[in-house]
Design an enzyme around this catalytic site. Structure first.
Site, PDB file in Angstrom:
ATOM      1  N   CYS B 103      34.690   0.680  65.553  1.00  0.00           N
ATOM      2  CA  CYS B 103      34.452   0.186  66.921  1.00  0.00           C
ATOM      3  C   CYS B 103      32.967  -0.106  67.132  1.00  0.00           C
ATOM      4  CB  CYS B 103      35.016   1.197  67.914  1.00  0.00           C
ATOM      5  SG  CYS B 103      35.276   0.484  69.540  1.00  0.00           S
ATOM      6  N   HIS B 234      40.708   2.425  66.028  1.00  0.00           N
ATOM      7  CA  HIS B 234      40.221   3.785  65.764  1.00  0.00           C
ATOM      8  C   HIS B 234      41.156   4.609  64.877  1.00  0.00           C
ATOM      9  CE1 HIS B 234      36.867   4.047  68.696  1.00  0.00           C
ATOM     10  NE2 HIS B 234      37.530   3.076  69.282  1.00  0.00           N
ATOM     11  N   GLU B 236      40.468   7.374  63.397  1.00  0.00           N
ATOM     12  CA  GLU B 236      40.202   8.808  63.594  1.00  0.00           C
ATOM     13  C   GLU B 236      40.979   9.367  64.795  1.00  0.00           C
ATOM     14  OE1 GLU B 236      38.301   6.423  64.638  1.00  0.00           O
ATOM     15  OE2 GLU B 236      37.215   6.989  66.436  1.00  0.00           O
TER      16      GLU B 236
END
Lengths: 79, 272
Positions: B103, B234, B236
């Site tokens: 990002c 994302h 994660e």
């Protein structure tokens, strides 16, 4: 002291959602005759150097940080 | 290299806000991660807190709004890095060590010139931009990514080509643009396209499945060497089944899809 203005604008053909949205909103408020709205960014920088050097410094600021050459163009002028 | 010996530097400045998830993601695959403020790498801190990039095996730039997204997203973070530790970063990449940007981290890698870096390690000025989404607004929604990398990227080495991953997107500026002629085909030729946005059945994505209007539906790219990867969605945030969109509807595994990216890079390092 020298003061320069740095005007960063979007290159031709790059979409400007902020400008488009602003135009739409102004029109929704009843304002007529708006041809186009373009968003630009200005930096006013005070420098302790002669005018010629200040303009050259401004160009460097744009190259190193203030403008991304892929989507933005810039103009440095004396205020 | 054993997993427990892998040291990850999750670098942050003011406005970074995904460093906890990023550090945690690497911990979940067995690495030791540390959240390091840029000032610690620059030496602008108490000597006991000083850190050196060469002591780490992976460098990760997390998401957020570094420096308030002032000037342009990622521009200030990138300029501070370039001015202070530009050479260290270049050496890190040249040594083949993995670098991940997610990002805002992807935006930083592009502003740094580490991506797409078609002709070398790091370009002098950016040759691409992650620009405003076509919708003109912040897009926070599920994305389906297809791994389109043929073999080069170290972050997808354990994911079969063509496999689909669920990964949430949350960004306002994710449209990958460049002034390089035939940009997308050059990326394809170089095997630098990593992830593409697709529809849930794997078809060509239009809005909202491509949330930003990126040409070629590109969601993530790597450098020509394959060790630097940037992506807008994302991974994660989907390390376990519980943050997958279908976890209450019989999600097939205890792991989330994002974990695949982290296990891939660990597998790559395990062979080192």
């Amino acid at each position: 002291m020298t003061v320069i203005d740095i005007r960063i604008e979007l290159k031709k053909g790059v979409a400007d959602p902020e400008g488009t949205n602003t135009k739409k909103t102004l029109e929704s408020l009843g304002f007529k005759g708006i041809q186009s709205v373009k968003s630009v960014k200005m930096f006013e920088i005070e420098l302790d150097m002669p005018e010629k050097e200040a303009l050259a410094a401004g160009e460097e600021y744009c190259k190193k940080l203030l403008a991304n050459p892929v989507v933005q163009s810039y103009k440095v002028t004396l205020k | 290299m054993k997993a427990e010996d892998v040291r990850v530097c999750v670098v942050r400045i003011e406005g970074t806000n995904c460093e906890d998830e990023m550090a945690n993601a690497f911990e979940m695959v067995g690495a030791k991660s540390e959240k390091v403020h840029l000032k610690q790498l620059l030496g602008q801190c108490d000597p006991s807190l000083k850190r050196s990039l060469e002591d780490y095996d992976i460098l990760a730039f997390p998401g957020g709004f570094s420096a308030g997204d002032y000037v342009r997203a990622g521009a200030i973070f990138a300029s501070r890095i370039k001015a202070g530790i530009g050479k260290d970063i270049r050496d890190f990449v040249d040594a083949g060590k993995p670098v991940l940007g997610v990002c805002n981290g992807f935006q930083i890698l592009v502003e740094l010139g580490l991506l797409p870096a078609l002709d070398g390690t790091m370009s002098e000025e950016p040759t691409a931009a992650l620009y405003n989404n076509d919708s003109g607004r912040f897009e926070c929604r599920p994305s389906i990514l297809r791994n389109d990398n043929r073999s080069k990227c170290v972050f997808t080495c354990d994911i079969p080509k063509g496999e689909l991953l669920y990964c949430p997107s949350a960004h306002g500026e994710g449209k990958l643009m460049s002034n390089i002629p035939n940009f997308v085909s050059k990326l394809e030729e170089n095997d630098q396209v990593v992830f593409r946005y697709v529809t849930p059945d794997g078809g060509r994505a239009t809005y909202p499945w491509n949330p930003n209007g990126s040409p070629g539906d590109i969601a993530g790219i790597c450098n020509p060497a394959g060790n630097v990867m940037g992506m807008m969605p994302h991974p994660e945030r989907v390390m376990t089944a519980y943050t997958m969109d279908d976890w209450t509807r019989g999600h097939r595994s205890e792991d989330g899809d994002g974990k695949r990216i982290f296990t891939s890079v660990m597998k790559y390092l395990s062979k080192k």
